[in-house]
Design a protein around this motif. Structure first.
Motif, short mmCIF file in Angstrom:
data_model
loop_
_atom_site.label_atom_id
_atom_site.label_comp_id
_atom_site.label_asym_id
_atom_site.label_seq_id
_atom_site.Cartn_x
_atom_site.Cartn_y
_atom_site.Cartn_z
N ASP A 96 32.52 54.76 91.90
CA ASP A 96 31.18 54.49 91.38
C ASP A 96 31.17 53.19 90.57
N ILE A 97 32.16 52.99 89.74
CA ILE A 97 32.28 51.76 88.95
C ILE A 97 32.43 50.55 89.87
N HIS A 98 33.28 50.68 90.87
CA HIS A 98 33.51 49.58 91.80
C HIS A 98 32.22 49.19 92.51
N ARG A 99 31.45 50.18 92.91
CA ARG A 99 30.17 49.91 93.57
C ARG A 99 29.22 49.17 92.62
N LYS A 100 29.17 49.61 91.37
CA LYS A 100 28.30 48.95 90.40
C LYS A 100 28.71 47.49 90.17
N CYS A 101 29.99 47.23 90.19
CA CYS A 101 30.47 45.86 90.04
C CYS A 101 29.98 44.98 91.20
N LEU A 102 29.90 45.56 92.38
CA LEU A 102 29.47 44.79 93.55
C LEU A 102 27.98 44.50 93.54
N ILE A 103 27.18 45.41 93.03
CA ILE A 103 25.73 45.27 93.16
C ILE A 103 25.02 44.90 91.87
N MET A 104 25.73 44.85 90.74
CA MET A 104 25.03 44.72 89.46
C MET A 104 24.27 43.40 89.34
N ALA A 105 24.67 42.38 90.10
CA ALA A 105 23.98 41.10 90.01
C ALA A 105 22.75 41.05 90.90
N MET A 106 22.49 42.12 91.65
CA MET A 106 21.36 42.13 92.57
C MET A 106 20.07 42.51 91.85
N PRO A 107 18.92 42.18 92.42
CA PRO A 107 17.64 42.52 91.78
C PRO A 107 17.50 44.02 91.60
N SER A 108 16.83 44.42 90.53
CA SER A 108 16.71 45.84 90.22
C SER A 108 15.97 46.61 91.29
N LYS A 109 15.08 45.97 92.03
CA LYS A 109 14.32 46.65 93.06
C LYS A 109 15.23 47.24 94.11
N GLU A 110 16.23 46.45 94.55
CA GLU A 110 17.17 46.97 95.54
C GLU A 110 18.08 48.01 94.93
N GLN A 111 18.46 47.83 93.67
CA GLN A 111 19.40 48.76 93.05
C GLN A 111 18.81 50.15 92.91
N THR A 112 17.51 50.25 92.72
CA THR A 112 16.92 51.55 92.45
C THR A 112 16.30 52.17 93.69
N THR A 113 16.72 51.75 94.85
CA THR A 113 16.25 52.35 96.09
C THR A 113 17.39 53.08 96.75
N PRO A 114 17.60 54.37 96.42
CA PRO A 114 18.76 55.09 96.91
C PRO A 114 18.89 55.12 98.41
N SER A 115 17.77 55.17 99.13
CA SER A 115 17.85 55.27 100.58
C SER A 115 18.31 53.99 101.23
N VAL A 116 18.24 52.89 100.48
CA VAL A 116 18.66 51.60 101.06
C VAL A 116 20.16 51.43 100.95
N GLY A 117 20.68 51.58 99.74
CA GLY A 117 22.12 51.42 99.57
C GLY A 117 22.49 49.97 99.42
N PHE A 118 23.68 49.73 98.84
CA PHE A 118 24.04 48.35 98.54
C PHE A 118 24.33 47.53 99.79
N ILE A 119 24.84 48.13 100.85
CA ILE A 119 25.17 47.36 102.04
C ILE A 119 23.90 46.89 102.73
N LYS A 120 22.93 47.79 102.90
CA LYS A 120 21.68 47.38 103.51
C LYS A 120 20.95 46.37 102.64
#
Length: 363
Positions: free
Chosen positions: A233-257
């Motif tokens: 979970d921490i590793h995933r947050k490190c990968l996506i934390m610089a991304m816009p909050s809109k993408e981060q808070t869309t669970p159905s999208v996921g960081f890869i999409k």
């Protein structure tokens, strides 16, 4: 007459059996508490791979640890037994260094045993308390020692004879950068936090533990506040934390999409003028193949060469800066994340893909 009586008896028996199971279901329904189910679901954070991935033979190899088991799912597997000695060594190192009685470590985990059990999905209810606590204690100490082994404060930091608890450890890469990032091979961060607090004799903030994990994986410049579930979970947050909050808070999208969605959002005007509708650029071939399995319209993707021909220039971001993608519309420069590809890359991203759909409350 006898025949008719037999038929009647059979029909009565069948009807009685039918009404019995119907009654049972009705009673179960009346006693069912959906709020209790939601409460249990909220506590879960460690899962087995979803069946659609697990049944794919080419991908299922990435669910099993190569050298060290952490937690109950792969505990006791034969090929992982040689590492059990090293895991016990981690406990011995901590006990020797801090001088705290073993019983204090055990009691700290006993107080939260049920919370730890609730973190696992489909945990064997027959797993004895002693076995579970022993597993959490030894595995937790092992993870802590391994992560701290790359620090210069470690007395064995540059010991070439130390196989794992040193910067030069021959086993550190496989265990730390693969096995510790598998979904089925996680332990709750609460275990690490409690063990650290007993060892150091003071309370530990979530930020301090997160920092230790981020530093181990090369994200030392990133700061993650608040509690997290486990190392993956921490590793995933490190990968996506610089991304816009809109993408981060869309669970159905996921960081890869969301990587692809960023591309589509960032380059509309500059690229659409040249007839390009969707993009996915600068992603190494291996990563691209993983992405393409998750995108609904892979036929609309275009290669980096096509965008280069359209006049778009590519620039690499700094290493370990997450997956942030930016586009300079004025100069037509697309800045892409630096993604290091090694023997463990596929396993890491496949386990992130397995984690996201199983854990819908991701942020």
């Amino acid at each position: 007459m006898n025949f008719d009586l037999g038929v009647c008896c059979f029909c009565f028996g069948a009807f009685h059996m039918a009404t019995t199971w119907v009654t049972d279901i009705q009673k179960e329904y009346e006693s069912y508490d959906h709020s209790q189910y939601e409460l249990k679901l909220e506590k879960k954070c460690i899962y087995k791979w979803p069946s659609d991935l697990a049944r794919t033979s080419s991908m299922s190899i990435h669910r099993t640890p190569h050298m060290a088991s952490l937690g109950p799912y792969h505990h006791g597997e034969e090929h992982l037994q040689p590492m059990e000695h090293q895991k016990k060594r981690a406990l011995y190192r901590i006990l020797k260094r801090c001088g705290v009685p073993l019983t204090r470590f055990v009691h700290s985990l006993q107080d939260i045993e049920q919370e730890l059990r609730d973190s696992y999905d489909n945990l064997d209810p027959e797993l004895p308390s002693d076995s579970f606590l022993r597993m959490m204690l030894i595995d937790g100490c092992f993870v802590l020692e391994l992560m701290r082994s790359r620090s210069t404060a470690n007395s064995n930091w540059f010991d070439p004879c130390e196989p794992i608890f040193s910067r030069m450890g021959k086993l550190t890469i496989t265990v730390g950068y693969r096995d510790m990032l598998l979904l089925e091979n996680q332990i709750p961060l609460l275990v690490l936090k409690k063990l650290l607090e007993v060892e150091l004799g003071r309370e530990i903030e979530d930020r301090s533990l997160n920092c230790l994990i981020c530093t181990f994986y090369g994200f030392g410049s990133l700061q993650i506040d608040g509690p997290s579930s486990h190392i993956l979970d921490i590793h995933r947050k490190c990968l996506i934390m610089a991304m816009p909050s809109k993408e981060q808070t869309t669970p159905s999208v996921g960081f890869i999409k969301s990587v692809c969605l960023q591309c589509r959002r960032l380059i509309p005007m500059y690229a659409i003028e040249k007839g390009i509708k969707y993009i996915i650029v600068g992603i190494p071939i291996l990563f691209f193949r993983i992405l393409s399995k998750q995108i609904s319209k892979p036929g609309n993707m275009r290669s980096a060469l096509r965008f280069h021909e359209a006049g778009i220039e590519f620039k690499s971001a700094k290493p370990n800066s997450g997956l942030k993608i930016t586009f300079d519309e004025e100069h037509g420069v697309l800045t892409l994340p630096f993604i290091q590809i090694d023997d463990n890359t596929t396993a890491i991203y496949m386990n992130l893909m397995a984690f996201e759909p199983m854990h819908p409350k991701l942020t």
